[in-house]
Design a protein around this motif. Structure first.
Motif, PDB file in Angstrom:
ATOM      1  N   CYS A   9       0.852  -1.191   0.000  1.00 49.56           N
ATOM      2  CA  CYS A   9       0.000   0.000   0.000  1.00 49.56           C
ATOM      3  C   CYS A   9       0.887   1.240   0.000  1.00 49.56           C
ATOM      4  O   CYS A   9       1.579   1.516   0.985  1.00 49.56           O
ATOM      5  N   VAL A  10       0.871   1.957  -1.087  1.00 54.28           N
ATOM      6  CA  VAL A  10       1.699   3.158  -1.204  1.00 54.28           C
ATOM      7  C   VAL A  10       1.135   4.290  -0.346  1.00 54.28           C
ATOM      8  O   VAL A  10       1.879   5.032   0.280  1.00 54.28           O
ATOM      9  N   CYS A  11      -0.174   4.402  -0.288  1.00 48.39           N
ATOM     10  CA  CYS A  11      -0.809   5.482   0.481  1.00 48.39           C
ATOM     11  C   CYS A  11      -0.416   5.451   1.956  1.00 48.39           C
ATOM     12  O   CYS A  11      -0.175   6.489   2.562  1.00 48.39           O
ATOM     13  N   LYS A  12      -0.358   4.252   2.521  1.00 53.40           N
ATOM     14  CA  LYS A  12      -0.047   4.091   3.942  1.00 53.40           C
ATOM     15  C   LYS A  12       1.359   3.553   4.181  1.00 53.40           C
ATOM     16  O   LYS A  12       1.730   3.252   5.317  1.00 53.40           O
ATOM     17  N   ALA A  13       2.147   3.412   3.107  1.00 51.57           N
ATOM     18  CA  ALA A  13       3.533   2.930   3.185  1.00 51.57           C
ATOM     19  C   ALA A  13       3.630   1.590   3.912  1.00 51.57           C
ATOM     20  O   ALA A  13       4.469   1.385   4.781  1.00 51.57           O
ATOM     21  N   VAL A  14       2.754   0.648   3.531  1.00 49.94           N
ATOM     22  CA  VAL A  14       2.748  -0.693   4.123  1.00 49.94           C
ATOM     23  C   VAL A  14       3.452  -1.645   3.168  1.00 49.94           C
ATOM     24  O   VAL A  14       3.119  -1.709   1.985  1.00 49.94           O
ATOM     25  N   ARG A  15       4.424  -2.360   3.691  1.00 47.70           N
ATOM     26  CA  ARG A  15       5.164  -3.333   2.889  1.00 47.70           C
ATOM     27  C   ARG A  15       4.552  -4.721   3.046  1.00 47.70           C
ATOM     28  O   ARG A  15       3.943  -5.034   4.063  1.00 47.70           O
ATOM     29  N   GLU A  16       4.759  -5.556   2.050  1.00 51.73           N
ATOM     30  CA  GLU A  16       4.266  -6.934   2.110  1.00 51.73           C
ATOM     31  C   GLU A  16       4.805  -7.646   3.343  1.00 51.73           C
ATOM     32  O   GLU A  16       4.103  -8.438   3.964  1.00 51.73           O
ATOM     33  N   GLN A  17       6.038  -7.350   3.704  1.00 51.76           N
ATOM     34  CA  GLN A  17       6.645  -7.993   4.869  1.00 51.76           C
ATOM     35  C   GLN A  17       5.864  -7.701   6.149  1.00 51.76           C
ATOM     36  O   GLN A  17       5.773  -8.546   7.034  1.00 51.76           O
ATOM     37  N   ARG A  35      -6.979  -3.636   7.205  1.00 52.03           N
ATOM     38  CA  ARG A  35      -7.405  -2.240   7.219  1.00 52.03           C
ATOM     39  C   ARG A  35      -7.308  -1.646   8.631  1.00 52.03           C
ATOM     40  O   ARG A  35      -6.780  -0.559   8.825  1.00 52.03           O
ATOM     41  N   GLU A  36      -7.805  -2.381   9.612  1.00 50.58           N
ATOM     42  CA  GLU A  36      -7.814  -1.878  10.985  1.00 50.58           C
ATOM     43  C   GLU A  36      -6.414  -1.744  11.571  1.00 50.58           C
ATOM     44  O   GLU A  36      -6.122  -0.784  12.263  1.00 50.58           O
ATOM     45  N   ARG A  37      -5.543  -2.709  11.300  1.00 44.61           N
ATOM     46  CA  ARG A  37      -4.228  -2.727  11.930  1.00 44.61           C
ATOM     47  C   ARG A  37      -3.159  -1.968  11.147  1.00 44.61           C
ATOM     48  O   ARG A  37      -2.256  -1.392  11.748  1.00 44.61           O
ATOM     49  N   LEU A  38      -3.252  -2.004   9.809  1.00 49.68           N
ATOM     50  CA  LEU A  38      -2.191  -1.409   8.993  1.00 49.68           C
ATOM     51  C   LEU A  38      -2.661  -0.273   8.089  1.00 49.68           C
ATOM     52  O   LEU A  38      -1.838   0.418   7.505  1.00 49.68           O
ATOM     53  N   GLY A  39      -3.961  -0.116   7.933  1.00 47.79           N
ATOM     54  CA  GLY A  39      -4.477   0.930   7.055  1.00 47.79           C
ATOM     55  C   GLY A  39      -4.560   0.535   5.593  1.00 47.79           C
ATOM     56  O   GLY A  39      -4.843   1.373   4.736  1.00 47.79           O
ATOM     57  N   VAL A  40      -4.317  -0.744   5.297  1.00 42.21           N
ATOM     58  CA  VAL A  40      -4.358  -1.223   3.917  1.00 42.21           C
ATOM     59  C   VAL A  40      -5.756  -1.023   3.332  1.00 42.21           C
ATOM     60  O   VAL A  40      -6.756  -1.312   3.986  1.00 42.21           O
ATOM     61  N   CYS A  41      -5.830  -0.499   2.135  1.00 39.33           N
ATOM     62  CA  CYS A  41      -7.079  -0.327   1.391  1.00 39.33           C
ATOM     63  C   CYS A  41      -8.032   0.671   2.056  1.00 39.33           C
ATOM     64  O   CYS A  41      -9.241   0.578   1.899  1.00 39.33           O
ATOM     65  N   SER A  42      -7.471   1.621   2.789  1.00 36.73           N
ATOM     66  CA  SER A  42      -8.330   2.607   3.448  1.00 36.73           C
ATOM     67  C   SER A  42      -8.302   3.966   2.755  1.00 36.73           C
ATOM     68  O   SER A  42      -9.051   4.860   3.129  1.00 36.73           O
ATOM     69  N   GLU A  43      -7.452   4.118   1.759  1.00 36.65           N
ATOM     70  CA  GLU A  43      -7.379   5.387   1.029  1.00 36.65           C
ATOM     71  C   GLU A  43      -7.914   5.200  -0.390  1.00 36.65           C
ATOM     72  O   GLU A  43      -9.091   5.202  -0.609  1.00 36.65           O
ATOM     73  N   CYS A  44      -7.021   4.988  -1.346  1.00 32.71           N
ATOM     74  CA  CYS A  44      -7.438   4.915  -2.756  1.00 32.71           C
ATOM     75  C   CYS A  44      -7.981   3.543  -3.154  1.00 32.71           C
ATOM     76  O   CYS A  44      -8.727   3.436  -4.120  1.00 32.71           O
ATOM     77  N   GLY A  45      -7.585   2.480  -2.446  1.00 26.17           N
ATOM     78  CA  GLY A  45      -8.097   1.143  -2.729  1.00 26.17           C
ATOM     79  C   GLY A  45      -7.340   0.361  -3.785  1.00 26.17           C
ATOM     80  O   GLY A  45      -7.666  -0.787  -4.057  1.00 26.17           O
ATOM     81  N   LYS A  46      -6.315   0.948  -4.378  1.00 24.43           N
ATOM     82  CA  LYS A  46      -5.583   0.256  -5.441  1.00 24.43           C
ATOM     83  C   LYS A  46      -4.817  -0.964  -4.931  1.00 24.43           C
ATOM     84  O   LYS A  46      -4.505  -1.860  -5.702  1.00 24.43           O
ATOM     85  N   CYS A  47      -4.549  -1.036  -3.649  1.00 26.71           N
ATOM     86  CA  CYS A  47      -3.814  -2.164  -3.084  1.00 26.71           C
ATOM     87  C   CYS A  47      -4.730  -3.336  -2.737  1.00 26.71           C
ATOM     88  O   CYS A  47      -4.253  -4.416  -2.389  1.00 26.71           O
ATOM     89  N   GLY A  48      -6.023  -3.154  -2.842  1.00 24.27           N
ATOM     90  CA  GLY A  48      -6.983  -4.163  -2.408  1.00 24.27           C
ATOM     91  C   GLY A  48      -6.806  -5.516  -3.053  1.00 24.27           C
ATOM     92  O   GLY A  48      -6.793  -6.537  -2.362  1.00 24.27           O
ATOM     93  N   GLN A  49      -6.666  -5.566  -4.350  1.00 16.40           N
ATOM     94  CA  GLN A  49      -6.553  -6.862  -5.031  1.00 16.40           C
ATOM     95  C   GLN A  49      -5.264  -7.566  -4.662  1.00 16.40           C
ATOM     96  O   GLN A  49      -5.258  -8.772  -4.426  1.00 16.40           O
ATOM     97  N   ARG A  50      -4.165  -6.836  -4.587  1.00 16.70           N
ATOM     98  CA  ARG A  50      -2.889  -7.457  -4.205  1.00 16.70           C
ATOM     99  C   ARG A  50      -2.952  -7.969  -2.776  1.00 16.70           C
ATOM    100  O   ARG A  50      -2.452  -9.054  -2.466  1.00 16.70           O
ATOM    101  N   ALA A  51      -3.563  -7.206  -1.878  1.00 18.54           N
ATOM    102  CA  ALA A  51      -3.707  -7.634  -0.486  1.00 18.54           C
ATOM    103  C   ALA A  51      -4.560  -8.892  -0.403  1.00 18.54           C
ATOM    104  O   ALA A  51      -4.230  -9.840   0.329  1.00 18.54           O
ATOM    105  N   LEU A  52      -5.622  -8.936  -1.157  1.00 17.05           N
ATOM    106  CA  LEU A  52      -6.498 -10.102  -1.182  1.00 17.05           C
ATOM    107  C   LEU A  52      -5.756 -11.324  -1.726  1.00 17.05           C
ATOM    108  O   LEU A  52      -5.843 -12.420  -1.155  1.00 17.05           O
ATOM    109  N   ASP A  53      -4.991 -11.144  -2.785  1.00 15.07           N
ATOM    110  CA  ASP A  53      -4.189 -12.237  -3.341  1.00 15.07           C
ATOM    111  C   ASP A  53      -3.174 -12.747  -2.319  1.00 15.07           C
ATOM    112  O   ASP A  53      -2.958 -13.950  -2.182  1.00 15.07           O
TER     113      ASP A  53
END
Length: 75
Positions: A9-17, A35-53
């Motif tokens: 997630c670029v918006c929240k600077a979250v790495r896969e690690q 989303r609750e712990r790291l903020g993933v997919c809470s801004e633009c949503g472009k990271c959603g599919q990669r996070a789900l995968d």
């Protein structure tokens, strides 16, 4: 030289690690947890599919069983 850490997630600077580390602490992670712990997919949503995968891959690798399509869904 070490490989560059891949940003999930670029918006929240979250790495896969960071997701992998959280998965080591907690089993059965869902998109809501990311989303609750790291903020993933809470801004633009472009990271959603990669996070789900990534969650689906973790589910397969850890249990040897495929994650059902509806069990790790975007919220």
């Amino acid at each position: 030289m070490r490989p560059c850490p891949m940003y999930l997630c670029v918006c929240k600077a979250v790495r896969e690690q960071e997701v992998l580390s959280l998965a080591d602490l907690e089993s059965g992670l869902r998109m809501r947890d990311l989303r609750e712990r790291l903020g993933v997919c809470s801004e633009c949503g472009k990271c959603g599919q990669r996070a789900l995968d990534l969650l689906r891959t973790l589910g397969r690798n850890r249990s040897g069983v495929r994650v059902a399509p509806g069990s790790a869904r975007l919220i």
